[in-house]
Write an enzyme that holds these catalytic residues in place. Sequence first.
Site, PDB file in Angstrom:
ATOM      1  N   GLU A  57     -18.071  18.484   2.605  1.00 27.92           N
ATOM      2  CA  GLU A  57     -17.089  19.104   1.533  1.00 27.92           C
ATOM      3  C   GLU A  57     -17.624  19.165  -0.068  1.00 27.92           C
ATOM      4  O   GLU A  57     -17.739  19.883  -0.841  1.00 27.92           O
ATOM      5  CB  GLU A  57     -15.400  18.669   1.453  1.00 27.92           C
ATOM      6  N   ASP A  80      -4.965   3.305   8.375  1.00 21.89           N
ATOM      7  CA  ASP A  80      -6.098   3.154   8.516  1.00 21.89           C
ATOM      8  C   ASP A  80      -6.417   1.477   9.049  1.00 21.89           C
ATOM      9  O   ASP A  80      -7.606   1.183   9.331  1.00 21.89           O
ATOM     10  CB  ASP A  80      -6.952   3.419   7.244  1.00 21.89           C
ATOM     11  N   GLY A 115      -0.184   4.666   0.198  1.00 25.49           N
ATOM     12  CA  GLY A 115      -1.072   5.565   0.640  1.00 25.49           C
ATOM     13  C   GLY A 115      -0.183   6.587   1.723  1.00 25.49           C
ATOM     14  O   GLY A 115       0.941   6.640   1.646  1.00 25.49           O
ATOM     15  N   PHE A 116      -0.803   7.336   2.649  1.00 26.46           N
ATOM     16  CA  PHE A 116       0.038   8.387   3.559  1.00 26.46           C
ATOM     17  C   PHE A 116       0.790   7.429   4.185  1.00 26.46           C
ATOM     18  O   PHE A 116       2.113   7.861   4.333  1.00 26.46           O
ATOM     19  CB  PHE A 116      -1.177   8.715   4.368  1.00 26.46           C
ATOM     20  N   ALA A 149      -5.355  11.340   8.122  1.00 26.82           N
ATOM     21  CA  ALA A 149      -4.053  11.237   7.622  1.00 26.82           C
ATOM     22  C   ALA A 149      -3.314  11.330   8.346  1.00 26.82           C
ATOM     23  O   ALA A 149      -1.992  10.639   8.437  1.00 26.82           O
ATOM     24  CB  ALA A 149      -4.116  12.172   6.466  1.00 26.82           C
ATOM     25  N   GLN A 150      -3.056  12.191   9.394  1.00 32.74           N
ATOM     26  CA  GLN A 150      -2.221  12.680  10.294  1.00 32.74           C
ATOM     27  C   GLN A 150      -1.739  11.210  11.018  1.00 32.74           C
ATOM     28  O   GLN A 150      -0.318  10.907  11.409  1.00 32.74           O
ATOM     29  CB  GLN A 150      -2.483  13.467  11.388  1.00 32.74           C
ATOM     30  N   GLY A 152       0.697  -1.296  -0.074  1.00 35.93           N
ATOM     31  CA  GLY A 152      -0.050  -0.064   0.018  1.00 35.93           C
ATOM     32  C   GLY A 152       0.850   1.331  -0.035  1.00 35.93           C
ATOM     33  O   GLY A 152       1.649   1.431   0.843  1.00 35.93           O
TER      34      GLY A 152
END
Length: 419
Positions: free
Chosen positions: A167, A297, A9-10, A315-316, A7
């Site tokens: 959003e 996550d 991602g972040f 994300a953090q 993975g």
Amino acid sequence: MNIVIIGGGFAGINLAKELVNHPQIQVTLVDKNNYNFFPPLIYQVATAFLEPSSISYPFRKFFAGKKNLQFRLGELLSVVPSENKIILNNGELVYDHLVFATGAETSYFGMENVMKNAIPMKTLNDAIEMRNTLLKNLEKAAITKDIRKRRKLLTIVVAGGGPTGVEVSGMFAEMRKNILLKEYPELETSASNVYLVDGGDALLSPMSKASQKDTLEALTNLGVVVKLNSRVTDYVDDTVFFENGETIKTKNLIWAAGVSAKIFEGIPTESYGRGRRMATDPYNKVKGFENIYAIGDTAITAGDKNFPDGHPQVAQVAIQQGLNLAKNFKALVQNKPLKPFAYNDKGSMAIIGKNKAVVDLPSPKWHFKGFFAWIIWLFIHLISLITYRNRLKTFYNWMIAYFASDQSLRMIIRPDRKQ
């Protein structure tokens, strides 16, 4: 040390970046896509305010020149812990240490019809599909003479009152105001509604009461119909059904209501915790294993006294866990003590519309709204993009959108699949 990361991602990309050019560590990052993308901005791709390349970047381009980093395009099928190897859809890889950074996937809470018919908002592919679907429905609405059919095509229901739901519904409301009638004069007399629905009693539930109140007020002023305590139970024949018996007719149900982690063959049931997240110790080591880790996550990490029930899936957390695990791998090859993970909560934020956002900072407990919060949101998201190229492209597109209240990216680009 041969480290395989599943993975990009972040969590995964920050772990890999932190290990660049380490002489004693070799890293292979595996992902089913050949690019990294920035999830907080996929709704702007979905609403045609950013192009996909503004928030994505190829892994191989990013890894070029970094001698100890390799990329492998592939999808994980299973893990064979006894042999320290993983089975991919296109081969096998061996590892000394395996890291799961697979993020989360959309959860439909067991509702089959919602899964089949709603529009998800999790991946870049989802965003492109959503953009194409919405634009096609606008074109259909422009030529149909049936008022009820046209209303269904123009009505948008966003399920989920978290940051993504807030959003995207705010963006739709502004598009309806600034773009719809200008580009679709055929729809001048047509009714269109944007609904934001959530099963809870507040929007942005993890944020402060002030942020919840300000967000509800700002969305209402934009014309969004907010329906709280309204849990979706089904979506059949262009009708959204709610637990309280209400219904909404629409062709556009956008699902931003929940996520869950993924289950992997080879990882036993007892290694998973709540929400199918892998249970890890304070060093992100998966329960029952000595050389398998989980971050972001997909992990629920024990040992942080400030988060006894696990860290939020934001994300953090993923970024900080990736960086902390990288430091521990460096310490491991040098026989130095490891550092347990402790989350540093830097606050939370959500954008609502042009010049409208909310920001909560934990220490001191400050709350901002309006233009200043909007500037903070833009700055944080801009600097969080992976490359300078992404930052420049996104900034350029934002400037056009700000001064013109519009963008010229509304193209339906998708090859027709011949039957």
